[in-house]
Design a protein around this motif. Structure first.
Motif, PDB file in Angstrom:
ATOM      1  N   LEU A 111       0.833  -1.198   0.000  1.00  0.00           N
ATOM      2  CA  LEU A 111       0.000   0.000   0.000  1.00  0.00           C
ATOM      3  C   LEU A 111       0.868   1.248   0.000  1.00  0.00           C
ATOM      4  O   LEU A 111       1.851   1.333   0.745  1.00  0.00           O
ATOM      5  CB  LEU A 111      -0.889   0.025   1.247  1.00  0.00           C
ATOM      6  CG  LEU A 111      -1.987  -1.030   1.321  1.00  0.00           C
ATOM      7  CD1 LEU A 111      -2.711  -0.934   2.661  1.00  0.00           C
ATOM      8  CD2 LEU A 111      -2.971  -0.875   0.174  1.00  0.00           C
ATOM      9  N   ALA A 112       0.483   2.191  -0.832  1.00  0.00           N
ATOM     10  CA  ALA A 112       1.212   3.453  -0.932  1.00  0.00           C
ATOM     11  C   ALA A 112       0.212   4.599  -0.993  1.00  0.00           C
ATOM     12  O   ALA A 112      -0.914   4.400  -1.454  1.00  0.00           O
ATOM     13  CB  ALA A 112       2.089   3.447  -2.184  1.00  0.00           C
ATOM     14  N   HIS A 182       1.735 -11.192   3.165  1.00  0.00           N
ATOM     15  CA  HIS A 182       2.657 -10.081   3.386  1.00  0.00           C
ATOM     16  C   HIS A 182       1.928  -8.774   3.105  1.00  0.00           C
ATOM     17  O   HIS A 182       1.380  -8.614   2.003  1.00  0.00           O
ATOM     18  CB  HIS A 182       3.875 -10.164   2.455  1.00  0.00           C
ATOM     19  CG  HIS A 182       4.507 -11.522   2.416  1.00  0.00           C
ATOM     20  ND1 HIS A 182       5.536 -11.880   3.261  1.00  0.00           N
ATOM     21  CD2 HIS A 182       4.238 -12.602   1.662  1.00  0.00           C
ATOM     22  CE1 HIS A 182       5.870 -13.141   3.001  1.00  0.00           C
ATOM     23  NE2 HIS A 182       5.108 -13.597   2.045  1.00  0.00           N
ATOM     24  N   VAL A 183       1.917  -7.883   4.072  1.00  0.00           N
ATOM     25  CA  VAL A 183       1.362  -6.547   3.861  1.00  0.00           C
ATOM     26  C   VAL A 183       2.445  -5.526   4.158  1.00  0.00           C
ATOM     27  O   VAL A 183       3.095  -5.595   5.211  1.00  0.00           O
ATOM     28  CB  VAL A 183       0.184  -6.245   4.813  1.00  0.00           C
ATOM     29  CG1 VAL A 183      -0.432  -4.892   4.475  1.00  0.00           C
ATOM     30  CG2 VAL A 183      -0.857  -7.330   4.740  1.00  0.00           C
ATOM     31  N   VAL A 184       2.637  -4.586   3.242  1.00  0.00           N
ATOM     32  CA  VAL A 184       3.626  -3.532   3.457  1.00  0.00           C
ATOM     33  C   VAL A 184       2.933  -2.175   3.331  1.00  0.00           C
ATOM     34  O   VAL A 184       2.188  -1.938   2.382  1.00  0.00           O
ATOM     35  CB  VAL A 184       4.774  -3.609   2.412  1.00  0.00           C
ATOM     36  CG1 VAL A 184       5.763  -2.467   2.625  1.00  0.00           C
ATOM     37  CG2 VAL A 184       5.471  -4.958   2.463  1.00  0.00           C
ATOM     38  N   ILE A 204      -6.131  -3.748   6.499  1.00  0.00           N
ATOM     39  CA  ILE A 204      -5.361  -4.661   7.370  1.00  0.00           C
ATOM     40  C   ILE A 204      -6.314  -5.662   8.036  1.00  0.00           C
ATOM     41  O   ILE A 204      -5.999  -6.840   8.156  1.00  0.00           O
ATOM     42  CB  ILE A 204      -4.588  -3.859   8.440  1.00  0.00           C
ATOM     43  CG1 ILE A 204      -3.614  -2.913   7.747  1.00  0.00           C
ATOM     44  CG2 ILE A 204      -3.918  -4.794   9.454  1.00  0.00           C
ATOM     45  CD1 ILE A 204      -2.175  -3.126   7.964  1.00  0.00           C
ATOM     46  N   ALA A 205      -7.473  -5.179   8.442  1.00  0.00           N
ATOM     47  CA  ALA A 205      -8.442  -6.062   9.107  1.00  0.00           C
ATOM     48  C   ALA A 205      -8.942  -7.146   8.158  1.00  0.00           C
ATOM     49  O   ALA A 205      -9.320  -8.234   8.585  1.00  0.00           O
ATOM     50  CB  ALA A 205      -9.612  -5.242   9.644  1.00  0.00           C
ATOM     51  N   ALA A 206      -8.926  -6.852   6.849  1.00  0.00           N
ATOM     52  CA  ALA A 206      -9.388  -7.837   5.862  1.00  0.00           C
ATOM     53  C   ALA A 206      -8.318  -8.898   5.572  1.00  0.00           C
ATOM     54  O   ALA A 206      -8.611  -9.939   4.993  1.00  0.00           O
ATOM     55  CB  ALA A 206      -9.778  -7.128   4.567  1.00  0.00           C
ATOM     56  N   GLN A 213       2.436 -11.437   7.532  1.00  0.00           N
ATOM     57  CA  GLN A 213       3.573 -10.618   7.975  1.00  0.00           C
ATOM     58  C   GLN A 213       3.288  -9.166   7.628  1.00  0.00           C
ATOM     59  O   GLN A 213       2.847  -8.874   6.521  1.00  0.00           O
ATOM     60  CB  GLN A 213       4.837 -11.071   7.238  1.00  0.00           C
ATOM     61  CG  GLN A 213       6.057 -10.210   7.535  1.00  0.00           C
ATOM     62  CD  GLN A 213       7.260 -10.600   6.680  1.00  0.00           C
ATOM     63  OE1 GLN A 213       7.158 -10.775   5.479  1.00  0.00           O
ATOM     64  NE2 GLN A 213       8.400 -10.749   7.318  1.00  0.00           N
ATOM     65  N   LYS A 214       3.560  -8.264   8.574  1.00  0.00           N
ATOM     66  CA  LYS A 214       3.297  -6.850   8.324  1.00  0.00           C
ATOM     67  C   LYS A 214       4.576  -6.036   8.471  1.00  0.00           C
ATOM     68  O   LYS A 214       5.370  -6.284   9.380  1.00  0.00           O
ATOM     69  CB  LYS A 214       2.243  -6.320   9.294  1.00  0.00           C
ATOM     70  CG  LYS A 214       0.909  -7.065   9.232  1.00  0.00           C
ATOM     71  CD  LYS A 214      -0.154  -6.373  10.068  1.00  0.00           C
ATOM     72  CE  LYS A 214      -1.329  -7.299  10.333  1.00  0.00           C
ATOM     73  NZ  LYS A 214      -1.232  -7.925  11.676  1.00  0.00           N
ATOM     74  N   ALA A 215       4.716  -5.060   7.595  1.00  0.00           N
ATOM     75  CA  ALA A 215       5.882  -4.182   7.676  1.00  0.00           C
ATOM     76  C   ALA A 215       5.485  -2.765   7.309  1.00  0.00           C
ATOM     77  O   ALA A 215       4.632  -2.559   6.438  1.00  0.00           O
ATOM     78  CB  ALA A 215       6.975  -4.681   6.734  1.00  0.00           C
TER      79      ALA A 215
END
Ligand code: ADP
Ligand code: MG
Length: 246
Positions: A111-112, A182-184, A204-206, A213-215
């Motif tokens: 996500l940006a 993986h979520v960034v 994020i909840a979805a 993994q989150k960063a």
């Protein structure tokens, strides 16, 4: 060191967290330690990435050990590769060409805050992916429109998006993120600011997979944004890179 092979600027790096993995001084070490593929190593060399920057040398091992990470490092220090390389390494073979069941849906999500930035990340991603049939999707108005036939959200290796469009598709029931591993959040200072916070939290909840993994990556992270970030992460490691003598 040869004259055409200048060192990256030296950085002061501080880490905080449990069992921080040892940093690496070269990309080759990642092959020995984490089985980074020859394909990804070759693409790094091909694009002139000779050695890791400060955030890469600390951040990549942390992400390759599947830890959550909050990374703060100045603009221009190579944060994009710090998350793309571990994500692509972890995904292994492209979903579409995999015989085994890698699961359906989106496997990694970046996500940006702006379309322009999402576009840049997409380009960087394509460089690393060269020679492999990764399904890398820059989520856009056009992509969102085709979601209704359930083809775009299916077997996507990496999806890059701004939060707003993603939330719209989630709410319309056209997109499932329950297989995301993986979520960034890039430019996390903006992503966790009032403008985007609710949307980011909804995305994020979805992402309900238990091993997601989150960063978060940012050039700066004000105290309140850092608090929000830390509350989203599990047993996180925090890495801060500062230019020496500044
Ligand atoms: P940031 O997100 O920290 O502002 P970027 O990821 O946009 O930085 O990278 C800045 C520039 O540095 C890009 O042009 C990128 O291709 C280049 N770059 C990144 N890592 C390396 C490396 N290890 N060696 C050489 N150039 C690199
Ligand atoms: Mg960046």
């Amino acid at each position: 060191q040869t004259p055409d092979d200048p060192p990256m600027p030296r950085h002061r790096v501080t880490t905080k967290g449990n069992n921080v993995p040892e940093h690496v001084e070269s990309f080759e070490v990642l092959r020995e330690r984490y089985q980074l593929s020859n394909h990804l190593l070759a693409n790094l060399a091909e694009h002139g990435y000779k050695r890791p920057t400060g955030i890469q040398s600390y951040g990549i091992p942390i992400l390759m050990e599947h830890r959550d990470l909050a990374a703060i490092s100045p603009t221009g220090t190579g944060k994009t590769l710090s998350y793309l390389l571990p994500v692509m390494s972890a995904l292994g073979v492209p979903a579409a060409s995999s015989k085994s069941d890698t699961g359906s849906g989106v496997r990694a999500l970046i996500l940006a805050p702006t379309r322009e930035l999402a576009h840049q990340i997409h380009n960087e991603c394509l460089k690393l992916a060269q020679g492999r049939k990764w399904r890398i999707v820059l989520f856009s108005k056009a992509t969102a429109a085709t979601l209704k036939d359930k083809t775009v959200g299916d077997k996507v290796d990496i999806m890059i998006s701004t939060p707003l469009r993603l939330v719209a598709s989630l709410q319309a029931g056209n997109l499932e993120l329950n297989n995301v591993r993986h979520v960034v959040l890039d430019e996390a200072d903006r992503m966790l600011d009032a403008e985007f916070l609710n949307q980011v939290q909804e995305v994020i909840a979805a992402c309900t997979h238990p091993h997601v993994q989150k960063a978060v990556f940012s050039a700066t992270l004000p105290a309140n944004a850092e608090q929000v970030a830390m509350s989203m992460l599990r047993d996180p490691i925090r890495v801060v890179v500062g230019l020496k003598d500044t």
